[in-house]
Design a protein around this motif. Structure first.
Motif, PDB file in Angstrom:
ATOM      1  N   ILE A 163       0.839  -1.204   0.000  1.00 14.66           N
ATOM      2  CA  ILE A 163       0.000   0.000   0.000  1.00 14.66           C
ATOM      3  C   ILE A 163       0.873   1.252   0.000  1.00 14.66           C
ATOM      4  O   ILE A 163       0.555   2.245  -0.664  1.00 14.66           O
ATOM      5  CB  ILE A 163      -0.970  -0.021   1.197  1.00 14.66           C
ATOM      6  CG1 ILE A 163      -1.854  -1.274   1.134  1.00 14.66           C
ATOM      7  CG2 ILE A 163      -1.851   1.231   1.212  1.00 14.66           C
ATOM      8  CD1 ILE A 163      -2.682  -1.514   2.385  1.00 14.66           C
ATOM      9  N   PHE A 164       1.982   1.213   0.719  1.00 12.33           N
ATOM     10  CA  PHE A 164       2.949   2.319   0.669  1.00 12.33           C
ATOM     11  C   PHE A 164       3.338   2.609  -0.777  1.00 12.33           C
ATOM     12  O   PHE A 164       3.357   3.762  -1.210  1.00 12.33           O
ATOM     13  CB  PHE A 164       4.219   1.956   1.451  1.00 12.33           C
ATOM     14  CG  PHE A 164       4.224   2.313   2.903  1.00 12.33           C
ATOM     15  CD1 PHE A 164       3.104   2.111   3.700  1.00 12.33           C
ATOM     16  CD2 PHE A 164       5.360   2.828   3.499  1.00 12.33           C
ATOM     17  CE1 PHE A 164       3.121   2.425   5.050  1.00 12.33           C
ATOM     18  CE2 PHE A 164       5.393   3.153   4.835  1.00 12.33           C
ATOM     19  CZ  PHE A 164       4.265   2.944   5.623  1.00 12.33           C
ATOM     20  N   ARG A 165       3.683   1.542  -1.494  1.00 16.62           N
ATOM     21  CA  ARG A 165       4.170   1.723  -2.863  1.00 16.62           C
ATOM     22  C   ARG A 165       3.089   2.289  -3.786  1.00 16.62           C
ATOM     23  O   ARG A 165       3.375   3.102  -4.672  1.00 16.62           O
ATOM     24  CB  ARG A 165       4.670   0.398  -3.426  1.00 16.62           C
ATOM     25  CG  ARG A 165       5.862  -0.191  -2.684  1.00 16.62           C
ATOM     26  CD  ARG A 165       6.360  -1.460  -3.376  1.00 16.62           C
ATOM     27  NE  ARG A 165       7.286  -2.196  -2.541  1.00 16.62           N
ATOM     28  CZ  ARG A 165       6.982  -3.267  -1.820  1.00 16.62           C
ATOM     29  NH1 ARG A 165       5.738  -3.753  -1.870  1.00 16.62           N
ATOM     30  NH2 ARG A 165       7.886  -3.879  -1.085  1.00 16.62           N
ATOM     31  N   SER A 166       1.867   1.869  -3.587  1.00 18.13           N
ATOM     32  CA  SER A 166       0.774   2.273  -4.475  1.00 18.13           C
ATOM     33  C   SER A 166       0.171   3.626  -4.113  1.00 18.13           C
ATOM     34  O   SER A 166      -0.250   4.374  -4.996  1.00 18.13           O
ATOM     35  CB  SER A 166      -0.339   1.215  -4.453  1.00 18.13           C
ATOM     36  OG  SER A 166       0.132  -0.030  -4.888  1.00 18.13           O
ATOM     37  N   HIS A 167       0.136   3.938  -2.816  1.00 16.41           N
ATOM     38  CA  HIS A 167      -0.617   5.113  -2.378  1.00 16.41           C
ATOM     39  C   HIS A 167       0.198   6.087  -1.531  1.00 16.41           C
ATOM     40  O   HIS A 167      -0.341   7.112  -1.114  1.00 16.41           O
ATOM     41  CB  HIS A 167      -1.858   4.675  -1.591  1.00 16.41           C
ATOM     42  CG  HIS A 167      -2.801   3.844  -2.406  1.00 16.41           C
ATOM     43  ND1 HIS A 167      -3.736   4.401  -3.252  1.00 16.41           N
ATOM     44  CD2 HIS A 167      -2.941   2.497  -2.525  1.00 16.41           C
ATOM     45  CE1 HIS A 167      -4.424   3.432  -3.839  1.00 16.41           C
ATOM     46  NE2 HIS A 167      -3.951   2.282  -3.425  1.00 16.41           N
ATOM     47  N   SER A 187      -1.695   7.496   7.884  1.00 17.41           N
ATOM     48  CA  SER A 187      -2.901   8.183   8.351  1.00 17.41           C
ATOM     49  C   SER A 187      -4.034   7.184   8.540  1.00 17.41           C
ATOM     50  O   SER A 187      -4.737   7.192   9.574  1.00 17.41           O
ATOM     51  CB  SER A 187      -3.306   9.270   7.341  1.00 17.41           C
ATOM     52  OG  SER A 187      -4.596   9.783   7.620  1.00 17.41           O
ATOM     53  N   ALA A 188      -4.209   6.297   7.558  1.00 14.36           N
ATOM     54  CA  ALA A 188      -5.257   5.276   7.656  1.00 14.36           C
ATOM     55  C   ALA A 188      -4.980   4.301   8.793  1.00 14.36           C
ATOM     56  O   ALA A 188      -5.908   3.865   9.488  1.00 14.36           O
ATOM     57  CB  ALA A 188      -5.384   4.529   6.335  1.00 14.36           C
ATOM     58  N   ILE A 189      -3.715   3.937   8.990  1.00 18.51           N
ATOM     59  CA  ILE A 189      -3.360   3.044  10.098  1.00 18.51           C
ATOM     60  C   ILE A 189      -3.721   3.700  11.432  1.00 18.51           C
ATOM     61  O   ILE A 189      -4.331   3.080  12.313  1.00 18.51           O
ATOM     62  CB  ILE A 189      -1.861   2.695  10.062  1.00 18.51           C
ATOM     63  CG1 ILE A 189      -1.532   1.844   8.844  1.00 18.51           C
ATOM     64  CG2 ILE A 189      -1.447   1.965  11.342  1.00 18.51           C
ATOM     65  CD1 ILE A 189      -0.043   1.650   8.616  1.00 18.51           C
ATOM     66  N   ALA A 190      -3.344   4.970  11.575  1.00 18.16           N
ATOM     67  CA  ALA A 190      -3.628   5.684  12.821  1.00 18.16           C
ATOM     68  C   ALA A 190      -5.128   5.784  13.075  1.00 18.16           C
ATOM     69  O   ALA A 190      -5.582   5.649  14.218  1.00 18.16           O
ATOM     70  CB  ALA A 190      -2.999   7.074  12.777  1.00 18.16           C
ATOM     71  N   GLU A 191      -5.897   6.005  12.016  1.00 17.19           N
ATOM     72  CA  GLU A 191      -7.353   6.053  12.162  1.00 17.19           C
ATOM     73  C   GLU A 191      -7.898   4.685  12.589  1.00 17.19           C
ATOM     74  O   GLU A 191      -8.748   4.588  13.490  1.00 17.19           O
ATOM     75  CB  GLU A 191      -7.993   6.487  10.851  1.00 17.19           C
ATOM     76  CG  GLU A 191      -7.746   7.943  10.492  1.00 17.19           C
ATOM     77  CD  GLU A 191      -8.292   8.302   9.121  1.00 17.19           C
ATOM     78  OE1 GLU A 191      -9.020   7.466   8.536  1.00 17.19           O
ATOM     79  OE2 GLU A 191      -7.986   9.396   8.629  1.00 17.19           O
ATOM     80  N   PRO A 216     -12.111   4.066   0.343  1.00 19.84           N
ATOM     81  CA  PRO A 216     -12.625   3.017   1.240  1.00 19.84           C
ATOM     82  C   PRO A 216     -12.053   1.629   0.996  1.00 19.84           C
ATOM     83  O   PRO A 216     -11.738   0.905   1.955  1.00 19.84           O
ATOM     84  CB  PRO A 216     -14.132   3.056   0.977  1.00 19.84           C
ATOM     85  CG  PRO A 216     -14.401   4.453   0.538  1.00 19.84           C
ATOM     86  CD  PRO A 216     -13.200   4.873  -0.245  1.00 19.84           C
ATOM     87  N   GLU A 217     -11.905   1.233  -0.265  1.00 18.62           N
ATOM     88  CA  GLU A 217     -11.426  -0.121  -0.529  1.00 18.62           C
ATOM     89  C   GLU A 217      -9.974  -0.314  -0.081  1.00 18.62           C
ATOM     90  O   GLU A 217      -9.570  -1.412   0.333  1.00 18.62           O
ATOM     91  CB  GLU A 217     -11.573  -0.470  -2.011  1.00 18.62           C
ATOM     92  CG  GLU A 217     -10.724   0.340  -2.983  1.00 18.62           C
ATOM     93  CD  GLU A 217     -11.354   1.673  -3.392  1.00 18.62           C
ATOM     94  OE1 GLU A 217     -10.852   2.284  -4.361  1.00 18.62           O
ATOM     95  OE2 GLU A 217     -12.344   2.088  -2.753  1.00 18.62           O
ATOM     96  N   VAL A 218      -9.181   0.764  -0.140  1.00 10.79           N
ATOM     97  CA  VAL A 218      -7.792   0.655   0.311  1.00 10.79           C
ATOM     98  C   VAL A 218      -7.733   0.693   1.833  1.00 10.79           C
ATOM     99  O   VAL A 218      -6.896   0.027   2.459  1.00 10.79           O
ATOM    100  CB  VAL A 218      -6.932   1.766  -0.320  1.00 10.79           C
ATOM    101  CG1 VAL A 218      -5.465   1.581   0.064  1.00 10.79           C
ATOM    102  CG2 VAL A 218      -7.066   1.773  -1.840  1.00 10.79           C
ATOM    103  N   ARG A 219      -8.619   1.464   2.444  1.00 15.91           N
ATOM    104  CA  ARG A 219      -8.702   1.452   3.906  1.00 15.91           C
ATOM    105  C   ARG A 219      -9.013   0.042   4.415  1.00 15.91           C
ATOM    106  O   ARG A 219      -8.473  -0.389   5.445  1.00 15.91           O
ATOM    107  CB  ARG A 219      -9.783   2.423   4.380  1.00 15.91           C
ATOM    108  CG  ARG A 219      -9.432   3.886   4.216  1.00 15.91           C
ATOM    109  CD  ARG A 219     -10.615   4.774   4.605  1.00 15.91           C
ATOM    110  NE  ARG A 219     -10.306   6.169   4.419  1.00 15.91           N
ATOM    111  CZ  ARG A 219      -9.733   6.947   5.330  1.00 15.91           C
ATOM    112  NH1 ARG A 219      -9.421   6.426   6.510  1.00 15.91           N
ATOM    113  NH2 ARG A 219      -9.490   8.201   5.081  1.00 15.91           N
ATOM    114  N   GLU A 220      -9.859  -0.654   3.704  1.00 18.90           N
ATOM    115  CA  GLU A 220     -10.175  -2.024   4.099  1.00 18.90           C
ATOM    116  C   GLU A 220      -8.945  -2.914   3.992  1.00 18.90           C
ATOM    117  O   GLU A 220      -8.719  -3.795   4.834  1.00 18.90           O
ATOM    118  CB  GLU A 220     -11.305  -2.577   3.229  1.00 18.90           C
ATOM    119  CG  GLU A 220     -11.732  -3.997   3.604  1.00 18.90           C
ATOM    120  CD  GLU A 220     -12.152  -4.131   5.055  1.00 18.90           C
ATOM    121  OE1 GLU A 220     -11.841  -5.181   5.657  1.00 18.90           O
ATOM    122  OE2 GLU A 220     -12.767  -3.193   5.598  1.00 18.90           O
ATOM    123  N   ALA A 221      -8.122  -2.665   2.972  1.00 20.29           N
ATOM    124  CA  ALA A 221      -6.879  -3.431   2.839  1.00 20.29           C
ATOM    125  C   ALA A 221      -5.937  -3.131   3.994  1.00 20.29           C
ATOM    126  O   ALA A 221      -5.235  -4.027   4.493  1.00 20.29           O
ATOM    127  CB  ALA A 221      -6.212  -3.109   1.500  1.00 20.29           C
TER     128      ALA A 221
END
Length: 299
Positions: free
Chosen positions: A248-252, A259-263, A282-287
């Motif tokens: 996910i780091f590489r893609s986004h 930020s998403a991890i902290a949330e 949303p779909e990446v947050r789910e990942a």
């Protein structure tokens, strides 16, 4: 020097359009210090320093130093103008920073001589050590080893934060050794590309300047300590556990991902990034959530 060895964890600066979320920021820094990181990196790229006013940056620096306790704090001082870099350096030192971090920010592309002149100007006035932040993905300026060698001779230069190393350990070691041969022994080399951090540490980097450690400090400390102890296999195995996050780091990008991890962990509220920067879809947050569930035994 502890400040420039081991693990330096870079937390978010959670913010809305009206103010810094001071409570959440203090919580992130306290969490890092409690996990045993060797230093806290406030106001790095993950700390969104470029989006904050001078007053906000001064406040964040003071909060970081207070919350970190005995853990050293490195404060980012980058700005477009050398005049402002000097002012940020003064404020960071007044706040009690143990060291400062400087990337050559620019709007107009900078030449090597201009970048050298920037570090020459800043280091003349410093009373604390400085880390050279080599971050071409953000600044669009690529350091050469010749330039690193020149800058490393300036007073108060203590570390170089490199953007990554080759995936193969032998090639990574060759890269680290080539730079180390050009700089004084007093200047450490730190790896900042999290997906290649284990490789960099195993190849001889002195420390890991970590984005992930800003939200998951404990497993990042474990990875770093394994590498420091010469247990390259364990360090690599821990890094492999993070691969779903590295993807996910590489893609986004790392900022939106942490930020998403902290949330997801309830460490910050939403929104927490400076507009127009926004969070992951949303779909990446789910990942991200799925990846974190796979790491429960570590975090």
């Amino acid at each position: 020097m502890r400040t420039f060895t081991g693990l330096s964890a870079f937390p978010l600066t959670p913010t809305t359009e009206s103010q810094i979320d001071e409570h959440s920021f203090v919580g992130l820094v306290t969490r890092i210090a409690a996990a045993g990181a060797d230093s806290v990196g406030a106001l790095g790229s993950t700390g969104s320093y470029a989006y904050l006013t001078a007053e906000e940056r001064n406040r964040v620096a003071r909060l970081a130093v207070e919350a970190a306790g005995s853990t050293p704090v490195i404060v980012g001082i980058g700005a477009l103008r050398a005049r402002d870099v000097c002012r940020h350096a003064e404020a960071a030192q007044a706040a009690g920073a143990s060291a400062v971090l400087l990337a050559p920010m620019s709007y107009q592309p900078l030449t090597s001589e201009e970048v050298y002149g920037l570090y020459e100007t800043i280091t003349k006035e410093l009373s604390v050590p400085l880390c050279v932040y080599d971050n071409p993905g953000t600044t669009h300026f690529a350091f050469t080893d010749d330039l690193h060698a020149r800058i490393a001779q300036l007073p108060n230069i203590a570390s170089i934060k490199i953007p990554g190393v080759p995936a193969a350990r032998a090639e990574a070691a060759e890269r680290v050794d080539a730079l180390r041969a050009r700089i004084p022994a007093t200047v450490t080399i730190g790896i900042s590309n999290d997906p290649t951090a284990a490789t960099g540490l195993n190849a001889g980097c002195d420390l890991w300047y970590s984005v992930l450690a800003g939200v998951l400090p404990a497993p990042c400390v474990a990875l770093t300590r394994a590498a420091q102890a010469g247990d390259a296999a364990t360090a690599a195995e821990l890094s492999d556990r993070f691969e779903p996050l590295w993807s996910i780091f590489r893609s986004h990008g790392s900022l939106r991902t942490v930020s998403a991890i902290a949330e997801d962990l309830g460490l910050v509220s939403t929104p927490n990034l400076p507009a127009p920067v926004s969070g992951l879809p949303p779909e990446v947050r789910e990942a991200v959530s799925t990846a974190l569930r796979s790491l429960r035994d570590l975090i």
